[in-house]
Design a protein around this motif. Structure first.
Motif, PDB file in Angstrom:
ATOM      1  N   GLU A 115       8.691   2.985 -14.602  1.00  0.00           N
ATOM      2  CA  GLU A 115       9.377   2.267 -13.533  1.00  0.00           C
ATOM      3  C   GLU A 115      10.462   1.334 -14.055  1.00  0.00           C
ATOM      4  O   GLU A 115      11.530   1.196 -13.441  1.00  0.00           O
ATOM      5  CB  GLU A 115       8.368   1.480 -12.691  1.00  0.00           C
ATOM      6  CG  GLU A 115       7.440   2.353 -11.879  1.00  0.00           C
ATOM      7  CD  GLU A 115       6.556   1.557 -10.940  1.00  0.00           C
ATOM      8  OE1 GLU A 115       7.022   0.498 -10.450  1.00  0.00           O
ATOM      9  OE2 GLU A 115       5.415   1.962 -10.686  1.00  0.00           O
ATOM     10  N   SER A 149       7.515   9.684  -5.159  1.00  0.00           N
ATOM     11  CA  SER A 149       7.512   8.540  -4.241  1.00  0.00           C
ATOM     12  C   SER A 149       7.929   7.255  -4.937  1.00  0.00           C
ATOM     13  O   SER A 149       8.592   6.396  -4.342  1.00  0.00           O
ATOM     14  CB  SER A 149       6.121   8.372  -3.616  1.00  0.00           C
ATOM     15  OG  SER A 149       5.127   8.157  -4.609  1.00  0.00           O
ATOM     16  N   VAL A 150       7.581   7.130  -6.205  1.00  0.00           N
ATOM     17  CA  VAL A 150       7.947   5.914  -6.944  1.00  0.00           C
ATOM     18  C   VAL A 150       9.456   5.828  -7.120  1.00  0.00           C
ATOM     19  O   VAL A 150      10.078   4.790  -6.834  1.00  0.00           O
ATOM     20  CB  VAL A 150       7.235   5.883  -8.316  1.00  0.00           C
ATOM     21  CG1 VAL A 150       7.759   4.724  -9.159  1.00  0.00           C
ATOM     22  CG2 VAL A 150       5.731   5.760  -8.137  1.00  0.00           C
ATOM     23  N   SER A 151      10.068   6.900  -7.606  1.00  0.00           N
ATOM     24  CA  SER A 151      11.515   6.876  -7.821  1.00  0.00           C
ATOM     25  C   SER A 151      12.261   6.742  -6.495  1.00  0.00           C
ATOM     26  O   SER A 151      13.285   6.044  -6.422  1.00  0.00           O
ATOM     27  CB  SER A 151      11.976   8.120  -8.570  1.00  0.00           C
ATOM     28  OG  SER A 151      11.576   9.308  -7.918  1.00  0.00           O
ATOM     29  N   ASN A 153      11.304   5.057  -3.879  1.00  0.00           N
ATOM     30  CA  ASN A 153      11.226   3.660  -3.460  1.00  0.00           C
ATOM     31  C   ASN A 153      12.085   2.756  -4.342  1.00  0.00           C
ATOM     32  O   ASN A 153      12.677   1.777  -3.854  1.00  0.00           O
ATOM     33  CB  ASN A 153       9.776   3.189  -3.480  1.00  0.00           C
ATOM     34  CG  ASN A 153       8.935   3.876  -2.417  1.00  0.00           C
ATOM     35  OD1 ASN A 153       9.450   4.345  -1.398  1.00  0.00           O
ATOM     36  ND2 ASN A 153       7.629   3.950  -2.648  1.00  0.00           N
ATOM     37  N   LEU A 154      12.168   3.075  -5.622  1.00  0.00           N
ATOM     38  CA  LEU A 154      13.000   2.272  -6.518  1.00  0.00           C
ATOM     39  C   LEU A 154      14.485   2.440  -6.203  1.00  0.00           C
ATOM     40  O   LEU A 154      15.262   1.487  -6.313  1.00  0.00           O
ATOM     41  CB  LEU A 154      12.717   2.650  -7.967  1.00  0.00           C
ATOM     42  CG  LEU A 154      11.351   2.210  -8.508  1.00  0.00           C
ATOM     43  CD1 LEU A 154      11.123   2.776  -9.903  1.00  0.00           C
ATOM     44  CD2 LEU A 154      11.243   0.688  -8.528  1.00  0.00           C
TER      45      LEU A 154
END
Length: 206
Positions: A115, A149-151, A153-154
């Motif tokens: 992240e 989903s992480v990328s 949201n970032l």
């Protein structure tokens, strides 16, 4: 300058093609030493597999791997024609209403990535583009169209308004603004209009 430079992946592929034609034995040895998967495939497909492996590395490790690779295949000359636009060319396009978006700073593949690294890639690219082009950069495109989903949201928290993937689906009003689908278009496909139409007709209408 008036000309751009070469994207590392284009540089890798063009230089390796030179060696594939002139020094196939060196390519075979290099693929063996780099432990490339799919050893039963033809050399060109093995090279493509190795290129995909390189895309997963961070910039310092990738640069080290590239130096080793070029040494193994006999240091073929760099392509003389640049594959990337120069800053002056980008500025000219931006002035003519083309939208210039971000694609990360080093073409880092974002799904399952760290992240902190993702955030740095997103912010650094945005800051450099905005400084050089003197305008907001609000669009983003996921490298290799890969995301999770992480990328996603970032990207949303890094100051971008929209982000694009390649899902070969229609764009609809209720699309997630950070997962806007696109249809993959490339040189060979554009050269045959009827084939392009056929591919478009195959796109799911949902």
């Amino acid at each position: 300058g008036t000309q751009g430079c070469n994207f590392w992946a284009d540089d890798f592929w063009q230089r390796t093609q030179v060696a594939l034609r002139s020094k196939p034995d060196l390519i075979d040895k290099a693929l063996h030493l780099r432990n490339v998967r799919r050893r039963s495939k033809p050399p060109a497909q093995q090279v493509e597999a190795y290129l995909e492996d390189l895309k997963l590395l961070d910039a310092p490790r990738r640069e080290e791997a590239l130096i080793t690779w070029y040494d193994l295949i006999g240091q073929p000359e760099r392509p003389s024609t640049p594959s990337l636009l120069s800053w002056s060319q980008l500025q000219e396009m931006a002035n003519k209403t083309f939208i210039i978006g971000s694609h990360t700073h080093t073409h880092m593949i974002l799904d399952n990535a760290d992240e902190i690294q993702i955030t740095q890639e997103l912010r650094e690219s945005k800051e450099i583009l905005e400084k050089r082009l003197e305008r907001p950069v609000t669009e983003f495109c996921y490298p290799n169209a890969r995301y999770d989903s992480v990328s996603r949201n970032l990207v949303a928290t890094a100051g971008y308004d929209r982000a694009f993937c390649i899902d070969n689906r229609r764009v609809r009003p209720n699309n997630d603004p950070y997962l806007i689908p696109r249809f993959l278009v490339y040189e060979d496909l554009c050269g045959d209009l009827e084939f392009l139409k056929l591919r478009l007709l195959e796109t799911p209408w949902f």
